[in-house]
Design a protein around this motif. Structure first.
Motif, PDB file in Angstrom:
ATOM      1  N   ILE A 183      28.272  32.408  25.027  1.00 52.44           N
ATOM      2  CA  ILE A 183      27.180  31.071  25.080  1.00 52.44           C
ATOM      3  C   ILE A 183      27.141  30.607  26.742  1.00 52.44           C
ATOM      4  CG2 ILE A 183      27.234  28.766  24.402  1.00 52.44           C
ATOM      5  CD1 ILE A 183      30.019  30.633  22.774  1.00 52.44           C
ATOM      6  N   LYS A 184      25.870  31.157  27.040  1.00 50.37           N
ATOM      7  CA  LYS A 184      25.413  30.647  28.328  1.00 50.37           C
ATOM      8  C   LYS A 184      24.825  29.351  28.134  1.00 50.37           C
ATOM      9  CE  LYS A 184      25.906  33.803  31.251  1.00 50.37           C
ATOM     10  NZ  LYS A 184      25.805  35.142  31.977  1.00 50.37           N
ATOM     11  N   GLU A 185      23.787  29.007  29.306  1.00 50.14           N
ATOM     12  CA  GLU A 185      23.522  27.540  29.544  1.00 50.14           C
ATOM     13  C   GLU A 185      22.116  27.504  29.683  1.00 50.14           C
ATOM     14  OE1 GLU A 185      25.420  24.287  30.115  1.00 50.14           O
ATOM     15  OE2 GLU A 185      26.512  25.771  28.844  1.00 50.14           O
ATOM     16  N   ASN A 186      21.514  26.579  28.988  1.00 52.75           N
ATOM     17  CA  ASN A 186      20.154  25.698  29.190  1.00 52.75           C
ATOM     18  C   ASN A 186      18.920  26.522  29.444  1.00 52.75           C
ATOM     19  OD1 ASN A 186      22.685  24.069  29.569  1.00 52.75           O
ATOM     20  ND2 ASN A 186      21.171  22.442  30.442  1.00 52.75           N
ATOM     21  N   ARG A 187      18.441  27.343  28.488  1.00 51.47           N
ATOM     22  CA  ARG A 187      17.426  28.240  28.733  1.00 51.47           C
ATOM     23  C   ARG A 187      16.755  28.177  27.041  1.00 51.47           C
ATOM     24  NH1 ARG A 187      15.999  29.227  34.272  1.00 51.47           N
ATOM     25  NH2 ARG A 187      18.002  28.975  35.108  1.00 51.47           N
ATOM     26  N   THR A 188      15.483  28.049  27.225  1.00 52.67           N
ATOM     27  CA  THR A 188      14.656  28.350  26.059  1.00 52.67           C
ATOM     28  C   THR A 188      14.408  29.935  25.854  1.00 52.67           C
ATOM     29  OG1 THR A 188      12.386  27.672  27.045  1.00 52.67           O
ATOM     30  CG2 THR A 188      13.565  25.953  26.177  1.00 52.67           C
ATOM     31  N   PHE A 189      13.714  30.098  24.607  1.00 52.63           N
ATOM     32  CA  PHE A 189      13.240  31.477  24.461  1.00 52.63           C
ATOM     33  C   PHE A 189      12.019  31.606  25.265  1.00 52.63           C
ATOM     34  CE2 PHE A 189      10.731  34.709  22.427  1.00 52.63           C
ATOM     35  CZ  PHE A 189      11.734  35.633  22.003  1.00 52.63           C
ATOM     36  N   ASP A 190      11.234  30.817  25.158  1.00 58.67           N
ATOM     37  CA  ASP A 190      10.036  31.042  26.111  1.00 58.67           C
ATOM     38  C   ASP A 190      10.284  31.159  27.460  1.00 58.67           C
ATOM     39  OD1 ASP A 190       8.133  31.241  24.103  1.00 58.67           O
ATOM     40  OD2 ASP A 190       7.456  29.090  24.309  1.00 58.67           O
ATOM     41  N   ASN A 191      11.467  30.274  27.879  1.00 58.96           N
ATOM     42  CA  ASN A 191      11.606  30.782  29.424  1.00 58.96           C
ATOM     43  C   ASN A 191      12.084  32.022  29.683  1.00 58.96           C
ATOM     44  OD1 ASN A 191      14.297  29.934  31.713  1.00 58.96           O
ATOM     45  ND2 ASN A 191      12.103  29.338  32.342  1.00 58.96           N
ATOM     46  N   TYR A 192      12.754  32.816  28.831  1.00 58.39           N
ATOM     47  CA  TYR A 192      13.099  34.104  28.983  1.00 58.39           C
ATOM     48  C   TYR A 192      12.508  35.145  28.455  1.00 58.39           C
ATOM     49  CZ  TYR A 192      17.646  33.257  31.442  1.00 58.39           C
ATOM     50  OH  TYR A 192      18.892  32.733  32.276  1.00 58.39           O
ATOM     51  N   ALA A 209      33.338  33.533  24.501  1.00 57.25           N
ATOM     52  CA  ALA A 209      33.145  33.797  26.105  1.00 57.25           C
ATOM     53  C   ALA A 209      32.173  32.704  26.507  1.00 57.25           C
ATOM     54  CB  ALA A 209      32.544  35.236  26.295  1.00 57.25           C
ATOM     55  N   VAL A 210      32.713  31.717  27.300  1.00 62.80           N
ATOM     56  CA  VAL A 210      31.869  30.622  28.154  1.00 62.80           C
ATOM     57  C   VAL A 210      32.359  30.900  29.601  1.00 62.80           C
ATOM     58  CG1 VAL A 210      31.962  28.090  28.523  1.00 62.80           C
ATOM     59  CG2 VAL A 210      32.559  29.140  26.413  1.00 62.80           C
ATOM     60  N   PRO A 211      31.111  31.579  30.209  1.00 67.58           N
ATOM     61  CA  PRO A 211      31.307  31.933  31.819  1.00 67.58           C
ATOM     62  C   PRO A 211      31.490  30.739  32.466  1.00 67.58           C
ATOM     63  CG  PRO A 211      29.299  32.754  30.651  1.00 67.58           C
ATOM     64  CD  PRO A 211      29.770  31.686  29.720  1.00 67.58           C
ATOM     65  N   PRO A 212      31.939  31.304  33.635  1.00 69.07           N
ATOM     66  CA  PRO A 212      32.260  30.184  34.821  1.00 69.07           C
ATOM     67  C   PRO A 212      30.962  29.483  35.304  1.00 69.07           C
ATOM     68  CG  PRO A 212      33.310  32.504  35.449  1.00 69.07           C
ATOM     69  CD  PRO A 212      32.510  32.575  34.246  1.00 69.07           C
ATOM     70  N   ILE A 213      31.060  28.220  35.474  1.00 73.18           N
ATOM     71  CA  ILE A 213      30.090  27.389  36.004  1.00 73.18           C
ATOM     72  C   ILE A 213      29.031  28.313  36.897  1.00 73.18           C
ATOM     73  CG2 ILE A 213      29.204  25.318  36.941  1.00 73.18           C
ATOM     74  CD1 ILE A 213      31.824  23.828  35.663  1.00 73.18           C
ATOM     75  N   GLY A 214      29.413  28.703  37.812  1.00 75.36           N
ATOM     76  CA  GLY A 214      28.486  29.353  38.781  1.00 75.36           C
ATOM     77  C   GLY A 214      27.674  30.612  38.247  1.00 75.36           C
ATOM     78  N   LEU A 215      28.093  30.991  37.048  1.00 68.99           N
ATOM     79  CA  LEU A 215      27.470  32.161  36.316  1.00 68.99           C
ATOM     80  C   LEU A 215      26.977  31.857  35.071  1.00 68.99           C
ATOM     81  CD1 LEU A 215      30.339  34.725  37.534  1.00 68.99           C
ATOM     82  CD2 LEU A 215      28.083  34.406  38.530  1.00 68.99           C
ATOM     83  N   ASN A 216      26.697  30.595  34.749  1.00 68.20           N
ATOM     84  CA  ASN A 216      26.252  30.358  33.515  1.00 68.20           C
ATOM     85  C   ASN A 216      24.821  30.340  33.434  1.00 68.20           C
ATOM     86  OD1 ASN A 216      25.738  27.755  34.815  1.00 68.20           O
ATOM     87  ND2 ASN A 216      27.274  26.801  33.626  1.00 68.20           N
ATOM     88  N   GLU A 217      24.168  30.434  34.380  1.00 74.35           N
ATOM     89  CA  GLU A 217      22.497  30.346  34.579  1.00 74.35           C
ATOM     90  C   GLU A 217      21.994  28.876  34.195  1.00 74.35           C
ATOM     91  OE1 GLU A 217      21.314  33.496  32.047  1.00 74.35           O
ATOM     92  OE2 GLU A 217      23.058  34.651  32.761  1.00 74.35           O
ATOM     93  N   PRO A 246      22.907  27.565  40.169  1.00 76.37           N
ATOM     94  CA  PRO A 246      23.186  28.870  39.792  1.00 76.37           C
ATOM     95  C   PRO A 246      21.956  29.887  39.852  1.00 76.37           C
ATOM     96  CG  PRO A 246      24.472  27.524  38.703  1.00 76.37           C
ATOM     97  CD  PRO A 246      23.305  26.693  39.101  1.00 76.37           C
ATOM     98  N   SER A 247      22.359  31.199  40.341  1.00 76.98           N
ATOM     99  CA  SER A 247      21.687  32.200  40.246  1.00 76.98           C
ATOM    100  C   SER A 247      21.449  32.931  38.638  1.00 76.98           C
ATOM    101  CB  SER A 247      21.641  33.346  41.366  1.00 76.98           C
ATOM    102  OG  SER A 247      21.212  34.483  40.989  1.00 76.98           O
ATOM    103  N   VAL A 248      20.329  32.997  38.243  1.00 73.05           N
ATOM    104  CA  VAL A 248      20.331  33.773  37.135  1.00 73.05           C
ATOM    105  C   VAL A 248      20.620  34.926  37.185  1.00 73.05           C
ATOM    106  CG1 VAL A 248      18.394  34.679  35.450  1.00 73.05           C
ATOM    107  CG2 VAL A 248      18.394  32.228  35.989  1.00 73.05           C
ATOM    108  N   CYS A 249      20.315  35.756  38.223  1.00 76.08           N
ATOM    109  CA  CYS A 249      20.745  37.067  38.503  1.00 76.08           C
ATOM    110  C   CYS A 249      21.944  37.292  38.601  1.00 76.08           C
ATOM    111  CB  CYS A 249      19.946  37.386  40.031  1.00 76.08           C
ATOM    112  SG  CYS A 249      20.639  39.106  40.494  1.00 76.08           S
ATOM    113  N   MET A 250      22.686  36.494  39.247  1.00 72.46           N
ATOM    114  CA  MET A 250      24.188  36.445  39.276  1.00 72.46           C
ATOM    115  C   MET A 250      24.971  36.220  37.902  1.00 72.46           C
ATOM    116  SD  MET A 250      25.127  34.129  42.786  1.00 72.46           S
ATOM    117  CE  MET A 250      27.116  34.036  42.399  1.00 72.46           C
ATOM    118  N   GLY A 251      24.429  35.378  36.988  1.00 77.85           N
ATOM    119  CA  GLY A 251      24.807  35.212  35.635  1.00 77.85           C
ATOM    120  C   GLY A 251      24.577  36.607  34.803  1.00 77.85           C
ATOM    121  N   GLU A 252      23.339  37.112  34.902  1.00 85.44           N
ATOM    122  CA  GLU A 252      23.133  38.246  34.183  1.00 85.44           C
ATOM    123  C   GLU A 252      24.153  39.313  34.847  1.00 85.44           C
ATOM    124  OE1 GLU A 252      19.077  40.249  33.298  1.00 85.44           O
ATOM    125  OE2 GLU A 252      19.457  40.428  35.218  1.00 85.44           O
TER     126      GLU A 252
END
Length: 470
Positions: free
Chosen positions: A54-63, A307-315, A320-326
């Motif tokens: 479970i990652k953070e705060n994005r819509t389908f249209d955004n991704y 799996a709940v990623p660390p805050i800096g990697l949750n997008e 936070p960088s989406v690239c780092m989270g990915e």
């Protein structure tokens, strides 16, 4: 008709969880038919392990608005009647966007989907954006090779804490927001900050127990985005509850589980379940995300993993960088694909709430909690259909229904009982072997990194990202 409605209400009451009038908007599906709360008939499959990321705060249209074959949009509607082009999303969004409960209500605006510019910082139109393949190449590669769901809705209007409760319990105890008295410096028994049951200084709002007339009043208020009427039905409580959660069902069935999250993280939903927090499982079944890859490599993948990623990697927008989270996601999924568990694993990767970003598809209005706007969904498994865009209506309770189905477990609430079991995303008779279905990706170099990195989070804890606490 009256008799049928009465019988439907009786079934809803017997299932526990939200007991709210269900409705659908014009052109949108209504709630699936309700099921009994008895044990789900087990469907035998090769799947023996389920991983729920479970990652953070994005819509389908955004991704995925630009993904071929998916139900995406290139433009979005604003509250003043304009139609604006969706800009190309940036790796780092340096301002957070409003995504509280009433933000979701206002953004949806009775199904008109034209209020996303009214949320906090929404007038910047930064939320009217969508990624290209170049921006999130790994996620698009997973969609090419596995399953992309374009009808995965957040379980309620937002935000993070109650959404995460749905991922473990198919309900949120009627909670409508994150803690507003965070208790960051309140004394608690383990020295953690922001720890729900462990911190007496915290408080949240939730709906009072509503009778039928009150539920109808709230449902109508949500359709016309009447925040004052909605809030008039809220109460303040301590965020510590005792409803049944999926780990209870797994314990009863003798099935292993693990929950990976930082203990003081506001996304750690099981920290708010009293009988889990103060049980022996708190020491045996909880691990920080730092251990997640090593555990797979050491052969310690549980039957069900959250799996709940660390805050800096949750997008999460706001730094936070989406690239780092990915990259974090890729490294974890690579570890599973390289392990002996890959042949028997289903991975459900989703995002918890809409984060203030635009989405054009009106969600079904199941009850007073939502549903909320669409979020991305990827189903990754050697048994997942290849390059399949799944148009089935899902929500955050749906992976729980999948777990119940393959292990023969009972339902928790009406939400998971009525959810699709997600088996339509799989092909268990395909000729490709699990080894042939592996997709090992390389982490990429990330440009435009945020000032505060994941390493700083690990060093300084939640305070390093206190501004991202919603």
């Amino acid at each position: 008709m009256a008799l049928a409605c009465a019988l439907l209400a009786l079934v809803a009451c017997s299932l526990g969880g939200p007991r709210d009038d269900a409705a659908s908007r014009p052109g949108q599906p209504g709630p699936p038919s309700t099921a009994t709360r008895g044990s789900t008939e087990r469907v035998r499959t090769p799947i023996k392990h389920v991983v729920y990321i479970i990652k953070e705060n994005r819509t389908f249209d955004n991704y995925f608005a630009r993904y071929p074959g998916a139900d995406g949009a290139r433009t979005g509607l604003t509250s003043d009647g304009r139609r604006v082009e969706l800009s190309v999303a940036t790796d780092v969004l340096l301002g957070d966007l409003g995504h509280e409960f009433l933000d979701g209500v206002n953004a949806i605006n009775g199904g008109r989907m034209d209020g996303f510019d009214t949320v906090l910082n929404g007038d910047s139109l930064a939320g009217y954006s969508s990624f290209t393949r170049e921006g999130i190449p790994a996620y698009w590669a997973y969609a090419d090779n596995f399953v992309l769901g374009d009808r995965m809705f957040s379980s309620m209007y937002g935000p993070t804490f109650p959404e995460h409760l749905y991922t473990v319990g198919a309900q949120a105890a009627r909670v409508t927001g994150n803690k507003h008295d965070r208790g960051l410096y309140a004394p608690n028994i383990n020295g953690l900050e922001g720890a729900y049951c462990s911190d007496p200084g915290e408080a949240v709002y939730r709906f009072r127990r509503l009778d039928r007339d009150e539920r109808r009043t709230v449902m109508r208020a949500e359709e016309r985005a009447d925040g004052a009427t909605i809030k008039d039905h809220w109460e303040e409580v301590k965020p510590c509850f005792d409803f049944k959660v999926m780990p209870d069902l797994l314990n009863e069935a003798g099935l292993s589980w693990r929950y990976y999250a930082h203990y003081g993280d506001w996304r750690n939903a099981l920290h708010a379940i009293r009988h889990i927090r103060y049980s022996r499982y708190w020491k045996t079944n909880f691990r920080t995300p730092n251990h997640i890859i090593d555990d797979v490599r050491k052969g310690k993948l549980a039957r069900v993993t959250w799996a709940v990623p660390p805050i800096g990697l949750n997008e999460h927008p706001g730094g936070p960088s989406v690239c780092m989270g990915e990259n974090w996601t890729v490294e974890y999924i690579n570890a599973i694909m390289r392990s002996r568990f890959w042949k028997s694993t289903a991975i459900f990767l989703t995002w918890d709430d809409f984060g203030g970003f635009y989405d054009h598809v009106p969600p079904p209005h199941y009850d007073v909690m939502g549903l909320g706007p669409r979020v991305p969904l990827l189903v990754i498994s050697p048994w997942a259909k290849k390059g399949y865009v799944d148009h089935t209506t899902y929500e955050l309770s749906s992976p729980l229904k999948f777990i119940e189905t393959i292990f023969g477990l009972p339902s928790l609430t009406r939400r998971d009982a009525q959810s699709d079991d997600m088996l339509g995303a799989f092909d268990f008779e395909q000729s490709a072997t699990p080894r042939q279905r592996r997709l090992l990706l390389e982490p990429r170099e990330c440009d435009g990194l945020p000032a505060r990195s994941a390493a700083q989070y690990e060093k300084h804890g939640n305070k390093a990202f206190a501004f991202l606490g919603d």
